[in-house]
Design a protein around this motif. Structure first.
Motif, PDB file in Angstrom:
ATOM      1  N   PRO B  42      56.228  11.016  11.627  1.00  0.00           N
ATOM      2  CA  PRO B  42      57.482  11.119  10.806  1.00  0.00           C
ATOM      3  C   PRO B  42      58.432  12.212  11.394  1.00  0.00           C
ATOM      4  N   GLU B  43      59.694  11.760  11.357  1.00  0.00           N
ATOM      5  CA  GLU B  43      60.610  12.396  11.910  1.00  0.00           C
ATOM      6  C   GLU B  43      61.002  14.049  11.418  1.00  0.00           C
ATOM      7  N   ASP B  44      60.888  14.044  10.158  1.00  0.00           N
ATOM      8  CA  ASP B  44      61.025  15.157   9.361  1.00  0.00           C
ATOM      9  C   ASP B  44      59.777  15.765   8.721  1.00  0.00           C
ATOM     10  N   GLY B  45      58.785  15.258   9.439  1.00  0.00           N
ATOM     11  CA  GLY B  45      57.133  15.933   8.958  1.00  0.00           C
ATOM     12  C   GLY B  45      57.111  15.380   7.468  1.00  0.00           C
ATOM     13  N   TRP B  46      56.717  16.507   6.722  1.00  0.00           N
ATOM     14  CA  TRP B  46      56.326  16.085   5.232  1.00  0.00           C
ATOM     15  C   TRP B  46      57.422  15.561   4.474  1.00  0.00           C
ATOM     16  N   ASP B  47      58.584  16.090   4.688  1.00  0.00           N
ATOM     17  CA  ASP B  47      59.833  15.478   3.943  1.00  0.00           C
ATOM     18  C   ASP B  47      59.856  13.866   3.923  1.00  0.00           C
ATOM     19  N   THR B  48      59.722  13.562   5.307  1.00  0.00           N
ATOM     20  CA  THR B  48      59.891  11.940   5.661  1.00  0.00           C
ATOM     21  C   THR B  48      58.597  11.292   4.785  1.00  0.00           C
ATOM     22  N   VAL B  49      57.345  11.824   4.935  1.00  0.00           N
ATOM     23  CA  VAL B  49      56.428  11.115   4.427  1.00  0.00           C
ATOM     24  C   VAL B  49      56.417  10.998   2.756  1.00  0.00           C
ATOM     25  N   TRP B  50      57.193  12.457   2.205  1.00  0.00           N
ATOM     26  CA  TRP B  50      57.252  12.262   0.692  1.00  0.00           C
ATOM     27  C   TRP B  50      58.441  11.149   0.568  1.00  0.00           C
ATOM     28  N   LEU B  51      59.510  10.988   1.400  1.00  0.00           N
ATOM     29  CA  LEU B  51      60.514  10.274   0.886  1.00  0.00           C
ATOM     30  C   LEU B  51      59.991   8.738   0.814  1.00  0.00           C
ATOM     31  N   GLN B  52      59.357   8.349   1.927  1.00  0.00           N
ATOM     32  CA  GLN B  52      59.020   6.912   2.208  1.00  0.00           C
ATOM     33  C   GLN B  52      57.757   6.682   1.209  1.00  0.00           C
ATOM     34  N   SER B  53      57.217   7.773   0.652  1.00  0.00           N
ATOM     35  CA  SER B  53      56.035   7.130  -0.230  1.00  0.00           C
ATOM     36  C   SER B  53      56.595   7.338  -1.772  1.00  0.00           C
ATOM     37  N   VAL B  54      57.220   8.576  -2.144  1.00  0.00           N
ATOM     38  CA  VAL B  54      57.378   8.879  -3.538  1.00  0.00           C
ATOM     39  C   VAL B  54      58.911   8.153  -3.807  1.00  0.00           C
ATOM     40  N   GLY B  55      59.860   8.211  -2.874  1.00  0.00           N
ATOM     41  CA  GLY B  55      60.965   7.682  -2.976  1.00  0.00           C
ATOM     42  C   GLY B  55      60.885   6.146  -3.422  1.00  0.00           C
ATOM     43  N   PHE B  56      60.130   5.483  -2.886  1.00  0.00           N
ATOM     44  CA  PHE B  56      60.156   4.061  -3.156  1.00  0.00           C
ATOM     45  C   PHE B  56      59.069   3.660  -4.551  1.00  0.00           C
ATOM     46  N   TYR B  57      58.314   4.682  -4.600  1.00  0.00           N
ATOM     47  CA  TYR B  57      57.438   4.540  -5.668  1.00  0.00           C
ATOM     48  C   TYR B  57      58.202   4.880  -7.091  1.00  0.00           C
ATOM     49  N   GLY B  58      59.188   5.680  -6.933  1.00  0.00           N
ATOM     50  CA  GLY B  58      59.906   5.703  -8.006  1.00  0.00           C
ATOM     51  C   GLY B  58      61.109   4.827  -8.581  1.00  0.00           C
ATOM     52  N   LEU B  59      61.272   4.007  -7.500  1.00  0.00           N
ATOM     53  CA  LEU B  59      62.526   2.999  -7.684  1.00  0.00           C
ATOM     54  C   LEU B  59      61.704   2.028  -9.034  1.00  0.00           C
TER      55      LEU B  59
END
Lengths: 302, 249
Positions: B42-59
């Motif tokens: 992931p490009e931005d490390g933990w931030d990217t993993v978080w965004l692509q997991s939790v970001g989508f999960y919250g939608l």
């Protein structure tokens, strides 16, 4: 036996224009077994649900243990009332023991109270089984154990013998009788008189949402008017003379006439004698309670 | 407390557990699927993993997950005459409503914790990321536990009213979509919707959709107030409905 534990006044439930229960005045004395009878669809379950405030009456009042039953008072009153309405309750994915643990928690009961209730329905050897694997009779018994565990003053059971075999039905009768002897008032419904008439002290018969009889077994027999049977010298002539009264000739060459009171019976005897028919026997037909029940519920009379 | 303990007993052998564990794990794996397939990190490390997991999960998956849990928890009450037995017990309607909602909210909270642990696991095991996720992510996880309580109460109410298993889930899916749109149009005013509240919280700090990338005290306060008010109002409304509702004839 005289003070009422259940009293309803003009209890009525209607859905739109359809009346399910109409002006019901139930009177259940404390400590008795009250057989609540009626054909399927007569309104028995609806009445029981109104007693428990599961549904609200359209009009009329319910009084339980001397207190009005309403949405505001129900939770207090329900602590003393065990019930089993329609199908037996029970969480299928849990074992019998887990279901009883739920009841224990919800009602704040002791382990002993649970054990006594389970033993009363003889289910102690089946408690580790999941309820989904129970037979209908076992589910019925678990439902009764759940209702009994709180040591209720009033037990309301809707068709508790459904799904039970003859031995189970007999066991149920014994259990209900024993509970009543211990001071518990039991209201038990059925569409079959034979299932509860030996157990019940009082009977209430519902038909088409209306109470057509309420009283003891003896009163029920007295309230019905059995056919009068005439034995005479010329049965064929007698049947012809009494055709206007709905007379029928039996295979035993006797003549039966329905709906006669004592005075009318005397008049019929006089009429037969007047027509030259010798009468040497007049008696009331012997009816079983079942026949009385069937004739009442079919005709909706009394 | 006894009503809550009774509810916990009902969770034995429940199908709720596969949802609580499976949904977050699957979503984290799905979020990382492309990089896993390409063998990239992931490009931005933990931030990217978080965004692509939790970001989508919250939608919307979060709302659907809560709805499934609500339907599962209430399904057993709609079977046989369990409803009659529940309503003929001396437990008050408020106790029943609170106990059911607490169980659904509790399972949802477990789902958030498993989501966090899944992010941690995939970052460490699959991408060999260094260090730990930002403490902010842990705080958002904790905030999400609180922010999903109104949605849990609302879904509990819907599943209480409807015997259908699927309809409350469909309602959650639609309401979640509308709430995300409302968040984009009306901002924090859309927090009145329990689904909007859950989505807004999950997206905190991600800089995607309705979020600007920085977490302000105002945002957190708005989320906490909306969660508290929403929970109280929905519990009271659900209790009033249950109290006056007739059992089916």
């Amino acid at each position: 036996m005289s003070s009422a534990i259940v009293e309803t006044t003009n209890l009525t439930k209607r859905y739109g224009r359809h009346i399910v229960v109409e002006n019901l005045n139930l009177h259940i004395p404390a400590g008795c077994v009250y057989g609540f009878l009626g054909p399927n669809g007569a309104g028995k379950s609806t009445t029981m649900k109104m007693l428990l405030s599961l549904i609200q009456p359209s009009t009329g009042q319910v009084e339980l243990m001397g207190r009005p039953m309403s949405r505001s008072s129900r939770r207090e009153l329900l602590g003393d009332i065990g019930s089993l309405i329609e199908a037996p309750p029970g969480y299928a994915h849990l074992t019998g023991a887990e279901n009883m643990a739920l009841v224990k928690r919800l009602l704040g009961l002791t382990t002993e109270q649970i054990d006594v209730a389970v033993r009363a329905v003889r289910l102690q050897d089946q408690m580790t089984k999941q309820v989904r694997d129970y037979s209908l009779g076992m589910k019925q018994r678990l439902g009764i154990a759940m209702a009994l565990a709180r040591e209720p003053k009033l037990l309301i059971l809707d068709e508790p013998t459904n799904g039970l075999d003859p031995a189970g039905i007999e066991e149920m009768r014994t259990l209900l009788r024993r509970l009543a002897d211990d001071g518990v008032t039991v209201m038990v419904s059925s569409h079959l008189l034979g299932e509860i008439d030996k157990t019940a002290d009082m009977l209430g018969i519902l038909s088409g949402g209306r109470m057509i009889f309420q009283g003891s077994r003896a009163e029920l027999m007295a309230a019905s008017t059995p056919d009068v049977v005439f034995t005479c010298t010329d049965p064929h002539a007698a049947a012809a003379v009494l055709r206007g009264h709905g007379a029928q000739l039996t295979e035993a060459d006797e003549v039966t006439v329905p709906g006669l009171d004592d005075r009318q019976t005397a008049g019929v005897v006089a009429a037969l004698v007047g027509q030259g028919v010798g009468v040497f026997g007049v008696r009331r037909d012997e009816q079983t309670l079942e026949e009385v029940f069937m004739s009442l519920t079919a005709g909706g009379r009394l | 407390m006894d009503a809550l303990t009774a509810e916990l007993i009902k969770l034995k052998r429940s199908l709720a557990w596969p949802i609580v564990i499976g949904l977050p794990v699957v979503l984290v794996l799905a979020g990382a699927a492309t990089q896993l397939a390409d063998g990239t990190t992931p490009e931005d490390g933990w931030d990217t993993v978080w965004l692509q997991s939790v970001g989508f999960y919250g939608l919307f998956p979060l709302a659907v997950g809560i709805a499934v849990l609500g339907s599962l928890v209430w399904r057993v009450e709609h079977r046989g005459s369990n409803w009659n037995a529940l309503m003929s017990s001396p437990a008050s309607s408020l106790r029943i409503v609170v106990a059911k909602a607490a169980v659904i909210a509790g399972l949802t909270a477990l789902m958030q914790i498993i989501l966090y642990l899944s992010v941690l696991a995939i970052g460490k095991l699959a991408f060999s990321l260094e260090g730990m996720p930002d403490s902010q992510h842990l705080s958002i996880t904790a905030l999400l536990v609180v922010a999903t309580v109104p949605a849990a109460v609302l879904q509990s109410g819907l599943s209480m009213l409807m015997r259908s298993f699927a309809v409350p889930i469909a309602v959650a899916l639609l309401a979640s979509g509308f709430s995300t749109a409302a968040l984009m149009v009306a901002g924090n005013a859309a927090l009145v919707s329990p689904y909007g509240l859950a989505t807004r919280t999950a997206l905190l700090g991600t800089g995607s959709f309705v979020d600007e990338g920085t977490i302000t005290g105002g945002d957190v306060a708005a989320i906490l107030i909306a969660a508290a008010l929403g929970t109280v109002v929905l519990v009271l409304c659900t209790t009033a409905v249950l109290e006056h509702r007739d059992t089916r004839v």
